[in-house]
Design an enzyme around this catalytic site. Sequence first.
Site, short mmCIF file in Angstrom:
data_model
loop_
_atom_site.label_atom_id
_atom_site.label_comp_id
_atom_site.label_asym_id
_atom_site.label_seq_id
_atom_site.Cartn_x
_atom_site.Cartn_y
_atom_site.Cartn_z
N ARG A 1 2.72 7.93 -0.02
CA ARG A 1 3.85 8.90 -0.62
C ARG A 1 4.88 8.52 -1.39
O ARG A 1 5.28 9.15 -1.91
CB ARG A 1 4.85 9.17 1.36
CG ARG A 1 5.61 10.43 0.96
CD ARG A 1 6.03 10.14 2.55
NE ARG A 1 5.27 10.09 3.18
CZ ARG A 1 4.61 10.81 4.73
NH1 ARG A 1 4.75 12.12 4.04
NH2 ARG A 1 4.10 10.34 5.70
N TYR B 1 3.11 19.35 11.56
CA TYR B 1 4.59 18.22 11.78
C TYR B 1 5.28 18.70 11.66
O TYR B 1 7.12 18.19 12.09
CB TYR B 1 4.84 17.35 10.43
CG TYR B 1 3.03 16.38 10.28
CD1 TYR B 1 2.14 15.87 11.33
CD2 TYR B 1 3.04 16.16 8.76
CE1 TYR B 1 1.45 14.74 10.97
CE2 TYR B 1 1.74 15.31 8.67
CZ TYR B 1 1.23 14.67 9.06
OH TYR B 1 0.30 13.89 9.26
N GLU C 1 0.92 -0.90 0.10
CA GLU C 1 -0.19 0.16 0.04
C GLU C 1 0.81 1.46 0.13
O GLU C 1 0.92 1.77 0.74
CB GLU C 1 -1.02 -0.79 1.29
CG GLU C 1 -1.91 -1.07 1.06
CD GLU C 1 -3.02 -1.32 2.52
OE1 GLU C 1 -2.31 -0.25 3.53
OE2 GLU C 1 -3.59 -2.35 3.06
N PRO C 2 1.79 1.64 -1.29
CA PRO C 2 2.30 2.83 -0.56
C PRO C 2 1.99 3.93 -0.68
O PRO C 2 0.93 4.40 -2.39
CB PRO C 2 3.81 2.70 -2.29
CG PRO C 2 3.11 1.02 -2.80
CD PRO C 2 2.40 0.41 -2.19
N CYS D 1 -4.07 34.27 8.65
CA CYS D 1 -4.13 35.20 9.96
C CYS D 1 -3.85 34.03 10.81
O CYS D 1 -3.86 33.68 11.99
CB CYS D 1 -5.23 35.33 9.99
SG CYS D 1 -5.22 36.74 11.28
#
Length: 429
Positions: A292, A332, A289-290, A358
Amino acid sequence: MSRLPQISSSRPFGYPADDAPLSCGAHSLTKLAKRFGTPLYVYSGDQMLERLGLFQAALAHREHLVCYAVKANSTLAILKLFAERGAGFDIVSGGELERVLAAAPEAAGRVVFSGVGKTAEEIDRALDAEILAFNVESEAELALLAQRAAKRKRKARFALRVNPDVFAETHPYISTGLREHKFGIDIREARRIYAGAKGNRWLTPHGVSVHIGSQIRSAEPFGAAMMRVAKLVKQLSQDGIAIKTVDAGGGLGIDYHAAPGFDPKAKVAEYAAALEGALKGLDVQLLLEPGRFLVAQAGALVARVLYVKRNGKKTFVVLDAAMNDLIRPALYQAYHEIVPVAPRAGRAVTVDVVGPVCETGDFFARDRKIKPIEPGDLVAVLDAGAYGMAQSSNYNSRPRPAEVLVVGREAKLIRRRETLADLLGPEMV
């Protein structure tokens, strides 16, 4: 010394010559920005397919299916691109299933459905679509799956997503393989649960699934997790439960700094070898399940500089892109290389690269050295193909960017820029 920033060969973006702007394949980002406006996501479909091919080639000797993790980037044209090359899909919601069915209805039988909170409606839709399997994450979910399958008189193939309690060094928000995480079922309980499901006429124990986290750079944790899965598969065989598939999940990481030593082909080979070492002797189909790894480095967010602002010792480069377009740095503290599309001569200066939202957290980089930059210039935020557009929002009532896919000599608009009418459309006064 060249005035151009160094860009790793693992990315599809580069400067064709010292006096040429940053390009994606044959297409200048300057021309794409002029044609489609900014902020703008630009993707290399060629690199996406190349990365998919690395997995397919590394596992050519074993029955396998690469199930692209839709959550990384769910744009329809990208799903279609992968489907045409034989990929399956890993989904985590009913909405993602609808995207797969819209882009490639013929791929429904290559879909695995993961996620800890599947609803009855989502399960019904997936049963009707005749997906490959459900990756079940709790006993309560398995009971609901059995109930919905019986009501619709459709057999449901399932894999328990087992939690192997394997530590993987990654950001705590994207680590999923320990007992204290919300994901999966304790591997010590799995044998009992499979035995309980064995007699249900509407449930078919089809596989075992595992996923230990995301952005993992070492192959060792994957091999360790797969060793525990392989042991379980052998135990289930002794119990008379023949497992057809082992789902190794995703999580293979990239190098966001893109150091010269990063070799995608070598990384995939190392990863495949770790899985194969653990599964040796098992006659199962291997699912991956790649997400990225397939799309991150294939994408860049192109933005225009609005202002260069100096507050005391700090210099801020304000872009027309913001955290609503790419939230990873704010969420992150993720690192993304940022380069000028048409670099100016001169020494690099230290700046904060920020957006107009903002929020103090609306930044792409802090205290980053970058070539001299002026208002009106274009910059590219690299490695933005994963969890960029997929996590975008309309915060501050900002329309989301357009997306362009480059395949060979063609640069195609695959999502038009949102308008204020799009934002206001669902609301009532």
